[in-house]
Design an enzyme around this catalytic site. Structure first.
Site, PDB file in Angstrom:
ATOM      1  N   GLY A  10      28.840  16.225  57.831  1.00  0.00           N
ATOM      2  CA  GLY A  10      27.559  16.832  57.503  1.00  0.00           C
ATOM      3  C   GLY A  10      26.858  16.101  56.377  1.00  0.00           C
ATOM      4  O   GLY A  10      26.303  16.718  55.469  1.00  0.00           O
ATOM      5  N   ALA A  11      26.868  14.763  56.457  1.00  0.00           N
ATOM      6  CA  ALA A  11      26.422  13.957  55.317  1.00  0.00           C
ATOM      7  C   ALA A  11      25.024  13.380  55.486  1.00  0.00           C
ATOM      8  O   ALA A  11      24.663  12.450  54.767  1.00  0.00           O
ATOM      9  CB  ALA A  11      27.421  12.830  55.063  1.00  0.00           C
ATOM     10  N   GLY A  16      26.069  17.389  51.540  1.00  0.00           N
ATOM     11  CA  GLY A  16      26.909  16.348  52.127  1.00  0.00           C
ATOM     12  C   GLY A  16      26.438  14.955  51.771  1.00  0.00           C
ATOM     13  O   GLY A  16      27.237  14.090  51.389  1.00  0.00           O
ATOM     14  N   TYR A 162      28.484  34.325  59.304  1.00  0.00           N
ATOM     15  CA  TYR A 162      28.521  33.181  58.383  1.00  0.00           C
ATOM     16  C   TYR A 162      29.530  33.414  57.261  1.00  0.00           C
ATOM     17  O   TYR A 162      30.370  32.558  56.971  1.00  0.00           O
ATOM     18  CB  TYR A 162      27.138  32.916  57.790  1.00  0.00           C
ATOM     19  CG  TYR A 162      27.149  31.790  56.787  1.00  0.00           C
ATOM     20  CD1 TYR A 162      27.238  30.456  57.202  1.00  0.00           C
ATOM     21  CD2 TYR A 162      27.094  32.043  55.412  1.00  0.00           C
ATOM     22  CE1 TYR A 162      27.264  29.415  56.278  1.00  0.00           C
ATOM     23  CE2 TYR A 162      27.122  31.014  54.488  1.00  0.00           C
ATOM     24  CZ  TYR A 162      27.210  29.704  54.931  1.00  0.00           C
ATOM     25  OH  TYR A 162      27.251  28.676  54.007  1.00  0.00           O
TER      26      TYR A 162
END
Length: 280
Positions: A10-11, A16, A162
């Site tokens: 997730g960069a 991220g 979540y």
């Protein structure tokens, strides 16, 4: 961090990308995981601007897909002879239930099952690279959860889905730390803080508008990345494992988040869902 290899999921944006950039600035070689090649390359270019001498590489995978998580692990194992740090950062918030190609609720699949499977598939490489570290981004949202809806985990539709997935991140870390004892690999998790990122980009309507209004006044991704970078790099936590951190300091998660029976049950269920052979 010179000579070390770090993989950050997730960069392409937010925490991220900032985590990857800061690790690159410390001298690490960084492998960033993106859902789309173009976004991954754009993030890599920005990181190289900030750390001109850094080694930054891009791998692509949609972490909501178990097949693509496996494909990502195969690429890592084929291309790298060491992995010093794995940062499980990728996460999503969905406002309505949505199933993946595997028939799993998308937040459960992306936020929990993907890091569970990826970490297990990369565990042999992490152990060969020891001392090594696994850092998983959780959230204080886990404290809102009073009970785990075991029979609804994979289907979603729960109003706290979540928060539940962030609770699972901590239970996963607790169990993983115990299983890694004696290997030289540590496992810790963190709450990054309520910071301004694109995590809620799928939230629409009035809720989405209010969320973006609130986020506009929050600190940026650098603040959110600080604890992840600390856990990935600081000698102060080189031998700390199984911890939950907030603002670079140990913190107490909810009682449910450290329940050993829940952690063991989650591990067994996750092995089954991910298609892994049962372990101790």
């Amino acid at each position: 961090m010179s000579g070390k290899t770090c993989l950050v999921t997730g960069a392409t944006s937010g925490i991220g990308r900032e985590t990857a950039a800061q690790l690159a600035g410390l001298g690490a070689g960084v492998v960033i995981v993106a859902r789309e090649t173009t976004r991954g390359e754009a993030a890599a270019a920005e990181i190289r601007q900030r750390a001109p001498h850094a080694r930054v590489e891009v791998l692509t995978a949609d972490l909501s897909s178990l097949a693509q998580v496996r494909g990502l692990a195969q690429q890592v194992l084929a291309r790298y002879d060491r992995l010093d740090v794995l940062v499980n950062n990728a996460g999503v918030i969905a406002t309505r239930p949505r199933l993946t190609a595997d028939g799993l609720e998308v937040m459960f699949a992306t936020n929990h099952l993907a890091p569970f499977l990826l970490t297990n598939l990369l565990r042999p490489l992490l152990e060969r690279s020891a001392p090594a570290r696994v850092v998983t981004v959780s959230s204080a949202a886990h404290k809102q959860v009073r009970a785990i809806p075991w029979h609804e985990l994979t289907r979603g539709g729960h109003p706290q889905t979540y928060g539940i997935t962030k609770l699972l991140n901590i239970l996963f870390t607790v169990e993983l730390a115990g299983r890694l004892a004696g290997t030289g690999v540590t496992a810790n998790c963190l709450h990054p803080g309520f910071v301004r990122t694109a995590l809620g980009r799928e939230v629409t309507g009035l809720a989405g508008a209010l969320l973006r209004l609130v986020l506009a006044a929050r600190p940026g991704p650098a603040a959110g990345a600080a604890t992840a970078v600390y856990l990935a790099s600081s000698p102060e936590v080189a031998e700390v494992t199984g911890g939950y951190f907030v603002k670079r300091k140990p913190a107490r998660p909810s009682t449910l988040a450290t329940d050993p029976q829940a952690a063991a049950r989650l591990w067994a269920l996750s092995e089954q869902l991910a298609g892994l052979a049962p372990s101790r």
